[in-house]
Design an enzyme around this catalytic site. Sequence first.
Site, short mmCIF file in Angstrom:
data_model
loop_
_atom_site.label_atom_id
_atom_site.label_comp_id
_atom_site.label_asym_id
_atom_site.label_seq_id
_atom_site.Cartn_x
_atom_site.Cartn_y
_atom_site.Cartn_z
N TRP A 30 0.87 -1.18 0.00
CA TRP A 30 0.00 0.00 0.00
C TRP A 30 0.90 1.23 0.00
O TRP A 30 1.71 1.41 0.92
CB TRP A 30 -0.89 -0.03 1.25
CG TRP A 30 -1.87 1.10 1.35
CD1 TRP A 30 -2.76 1.50 0.40
CD2 TRP A 30 -2.08 1.97 2.48
NE1 TRP A 30 -3.51 2.57 0.86
CE2 TRP A 30 -3.11 2.87 2.14
CE3 TRP A 30 -1.49 2.08 3.74
CZ2 TRP A 30 -3.57 3.86 3.00
CZ3 TRP A 30 -1.96 3.06 4.61
CH2 TRP A 30 -2.98 3.94 4.24
N LYS A 34 -13.21 0.01 7.05
CA LYS A 34 -13.95 -0.94 6.21
C LYS A 34 -14.84 -1.84 7.06
O LYS A 34 -15.99 -2.08 6.72
CB LYS A 34 -12.97 -1.82 5.42
CG LYS A 34 -12.37 -1.16 4.20
CD LYS A 34 -11.16 -0.33 4.52
CE LYS A 34 -10.54 0.24 3.26
NZ LYS A 34 -9.42 1.10 3.50
N ASP A 55 -0.59 -4.62 10.08
CA ASP A 55 -1.62 -3.68 9.62
C ASP A 55 -2.91 -4.48 9.41
O ASP A 55 -2.96 -5.36 8.55
CB ASP A 55 -1.17 -3.01 8.32
CG ASP A 55 -2.12 -1.90 7.91
OD1 ASP A 55 -3.20 -1.78 8.51
OD2 ASP A 55 -1.78 -1.14 6.97
C1 LMR Z 1 -7.06 1.82 -0.49
O1 LMR Z 1 -6.03 1.13 -0.45
O2 LMR Z 1 -7.62 2.12 -1.56
C2 LMR Z 1 -7.69 2.29 0.79
O3 LMR Z 1 -6.94 1.85 1.87
C3 LMR Z 1 -7.96 3.76 0.79
C4 LMR Z 1 -6.74 4.60 0.97
O4 LMR Z 1 -6.76 5.45 1.87
O5 LMR Z 1 -5.76 4.45 0.24
#
Ligand code: LMR
Length: 392
Positions: free
Chosen positions: A127, A243, A208
């Site tokens: 991420w 979520k 996480d």
């Molecule tokens: C995502 O990965 O799309 C979500 O966790 C929203 C974000 O804040 O990036």
Amino acid sequence: MFETLGKAPVDGILELSRQYQCDQRNDKIDLGIGVYRDEANQIPIMRSIKAAERQLYQVQKTKTYLSPSGDPVFGEQMIDLVFGADADPDRISACQTPGGTGALRIIGELLAQARPGTSVWLPQPGWGNHEVIFAAAGLELKFYPYFDPRTGGVEVSATLDALSAARSGDTVLIHACCHNPTGADPTKAQWLQLAKFLESRELFPLIDMAYLGFGGGLEQDGFAARLIARTCQESAIAVSCSKSFTLYRDRVGAAILVGKSKSVRDIAFGQIQAVARGMYSMPPDHGAAAVRTLLGDEFLRKQWRDELEAMRTRIVRLRADLASAQRRFTHSYRRSQIERQNGMFSCLNLTPDQVRLLRDRHAIYMLDNGRINISALQSEKVEIFADALASI
Ligand code: LMR
């Protein structure tokens, strides 16, 4: 003053949402940002949350300050949600935070204080915002390979090979379940291998937990956190309620610390509160108060579990539908990786050019790395999407 600043870097996920909003086509499909969309293409608020908010409205008498660690009842509930009967009150404590991101950031600050010059190892792919959060906290970023595109699963031997270069005291960030962006989670045997490795190398696990309940269900999705707390002397967990409780903009989360002893845990907990005080003083509380009300009410708690489970099973069904539509459109009999992955996301094996073509020709939006949000594919869009994929 401000003229000295350069342009801020673009956040890929938020920029994609912006582009989607600007697209005038009626048949556009947003598979970008990670929010749960239902069959009506809405991003709903759970009924149990609405009911808890109504209760809260009736009984809440004050909005006076809490403390930097928020409401202790909320903290206990988060520990109970993750650890259940495994919760050890002498080693574990939790701090209410502004979302999972707030939890990651204050844990990052705590680690930078505890071990100046330490590194945080992030899975790749991962991420994107993790890099921003931990760099801001003053940690050095390092990366470990995670995903095997050939099997669609976790490449655990490559992960451990890369982590062999980590120094004792380094942090390893792990996604508890529903890995973002690939949806590939370790098997139980791989989790065991990973936990033992982290303990033997004195690496600090930071988990996480942003999709609790979306993978194998509430119980199974806490498995890694419980295993790691049992195996490793210390760890931390960043829980997000965005979520799992549909509270995205209310910013609800928790930083859970697992210490090796009560006295060490108490010191760390005091320090993380001091970090929170210096950064935002104390967390917002409306959403957390709704969660607190919900989890404290047997009827609402059951309703919430059912709603979450319905979201999870719908995604499992959409995965199966998409896999079978892909087989039909490509005349293939292969079992799709999508069926074996968990949670909202999977990464399709597409080039950035193919991703662009889908956006330009078909008004289908996904991240440049091929990440799609499966929940945003309502049943009627599955065929349209599989057809568009086959065409490129
Ligand atoms: C995502 O990965 O799309 C979500 O966790 C929203 C974000 O804040 O990036």
